[in-house]
Design a protein around this motif. Structure first.
Motif, short mmCIF file in Angstrom:
data_model
loop_
_atom_site.label_atom_id
_atom_site.label_comp_id
_atom_site.label_asym_id
_atom_site.label_seq_id
_atom_site.Cartn_x
_atom_site.Cartn_y
_atom_site.Cartn_z
N TYR A 22 0.85 -1.20 0.00
CA TYR A 22 0.00 0.00 0.00
C TYR A 22 0.89 1.25 0.00
O TYR A 22 1.00 1.95 1.00
N PRO A 23 1.54 1.59 -1.12
CA PRO A 23 2.52 2.68 -1.13
C PRO A 23 1.93 4.07 -0.90
O PRO A 23 2.62 4.97 -0.45
N ALA A 24 0.65 4.26 -1.18
CA ALA A 24 0.05 5.59 -1.06
C ALA A 24 -0.35 5.92 0.38
O ALA A 24 -0.76 7.04 0.65
N MET A 25 -0.27 4.96 1.31
CA MET A 25 -0.74 5.18 2.67
C MET A 25 0.32 4.82 3.71
O MET A 25 0.17 3.85 4.43
N PRO A 26 1.43 5.57 3.80
CA PRO A 26 2.45 5.19 4.78
C PRO A 26 1.92 5.31 6.20
O PRO A 26 1.11 6.17 6.50
N ASP A 27 2.39 4.44 7.08
CA ASP A 27 1.96 4.41 8.47
C ASP A 27 3.13 4.70 9.39
O ASP A 27 4.18 4.08 9.28
N PHE A 28 2.97 5.63 10.29
CA PHE A 28 3.97 5.93 11.29
C PHE A 28 3.30 6.76 12.38
O PHE A 28 2.15 7.11 12.27
N GLY A 29 4.03 7.08 13.40
CA GLY A 29 3.53 7.99 14.42
C GLY A 29 2.61 7.33 15.44
O GLY A 29 1.43 7.66 15.47
N PHE A 30 3.13 6.46 16.25
CA PHE A 30 2.34 5.84 17.31
C PHE A 30 2.71 6.49 18.64
O PHE A 30 3.86 6.86 18.86
N GLN A 31 1.74 6.61 19.52
CA GLN A 31 2.01 7.22 20.82
C GLN A 31 2.39 6.20 21.87
O GLN A 31 2.99 6.55 22.88
N GLU A 32 2.08 4.92 21.62
CA GLU A 32 2.38 3.91 22.63
C GLU A 32 2.54 2.54 21.99
O GLU A 32 1.80 2.18 21.07
N VAL A 33 3.51 1.78 22.47
CA VAL A 33 3.72 0.40 22.06
C VAL A 33 3.78 -0.42 23.35
O VAL A 33 4.49 -0.08 24.28
N SER A 34 2.98 -1.50 23.41
CA SER A 34 3.03 -2.36 24.59
C SER A 34 2.93 -3.82 24.15
O SER A 34 2.64 -4.12 22.99
N GLY A 35 3.16 -4.71 25.09
CA GLY A 35 3.13 -6.14 24.79
C GLY A 35 4.49 -6.70 24.43
O GLY A 35 4.59 -7.81 23.94
N LEU A 36 5.52 -5.93 24.68
CA LEU A 36 6.88 -6.38 24.36
C LEU A 36 7.42 -7.18 25.54
O LEU A 36 8.08 -6.64 26.42
N SER A 37 7.06 -8.45 25.58
CA SER A 37 7.53 -9.32 26.66
C SER A 37 7.54 -10.77 26.16
O SER A 37 6.99 -11.09 25.11
N VAL A 38 8.19 -11.61 26.93
CA VAL A 38 8.28 -13.03 26.60
C VAL A 38 8.28 -13.78 27.92
O VAL A 38 8.79 -13.29 28.92
N GLU A 39 7.68 -14.96 27.91
CA GLU A 39 7.62 -15.76 29.14
C GLU A 39 7.88 -17.22 28.82
O GLU A 39 7.31 -17.77 27.87
#
Length: 156
Positions: free
Chosen positions: A23-40
């Motif tokens: 989808y080259p016409a719709m770039p995605d960026f700019g998030f205010q929060e990222v979570s769920g970065l864990s491993v168990e």
């Protein structure tokens, strides 16, 4: 680059590795929060007959929670199109997602590459006639595993 103090977590970049080509016409960026970065690592307990002092503990396969991205709602985006294709056409095309932690000088400090990710949940919050707040969208992704990438191997 040696850090004397732990880095701050407010300067980061999220890349969708395969979506820009799709989808080259719709770039995605700019998030205010990222979570769920864990491993168990799961643990299985095994009681041995005749041994009453303890149970043996054995490692089980690794599990990962969903990756959750939060931002102001985008009207048109790569992720929205990807999610629409998944929901309406039941077409699940896995992509790689890379989260890159940046220094104040915009240099990569660390990155995490999420392998075979696909969207599993999308929700919005913010409809309230009594408040003038931004519409927020939450997007969740399931994935197989993630790799931690050293700063020397990150390209922006």
């Amino acid at each position: 680059m040696a850090l004397l103090y732990p880095p701050t977590g407010f300067h980061f970049l999220v890349r969708f590795e395969g979506l820009l080509l799709k989808y080259p016409a719709m770039p995605d960026f700019g998030f205010q929060e990222v979570s769920g970065l864990s491993v168990e690592i799961g643990v299985e307990e095994y009681a041995e007959g005749g041994e009453n002092r303890f149970k043996h503990r054995m490692p089980n396969p690794v599990s990962y929670p969903n990756l959750v991205l939060k931002r102001g709602m985008a009207i048109s985006s790569q992720i929205a199109k990807w999610f629409k294709d998944s929901v309406e056409g039941f077409e699940f095309e896995a992509q790689e997602i890379t989260v890159i932690l940046l220094s104040p000088e915009k240099l990569p400090l660390q990155a995490w590459n999420f392998v075979n990710a696909w969207p599993v949940k999308w929700s919005i919050e913010g409809f309230n006639a009594m408040e003038n707040t931004m519409m927020i969208e939450n997007i969740e992704f399931a994935y197989q595993y993630y790799r931690r990438i050293s700063p020397d191997d990150i390209s922006l």
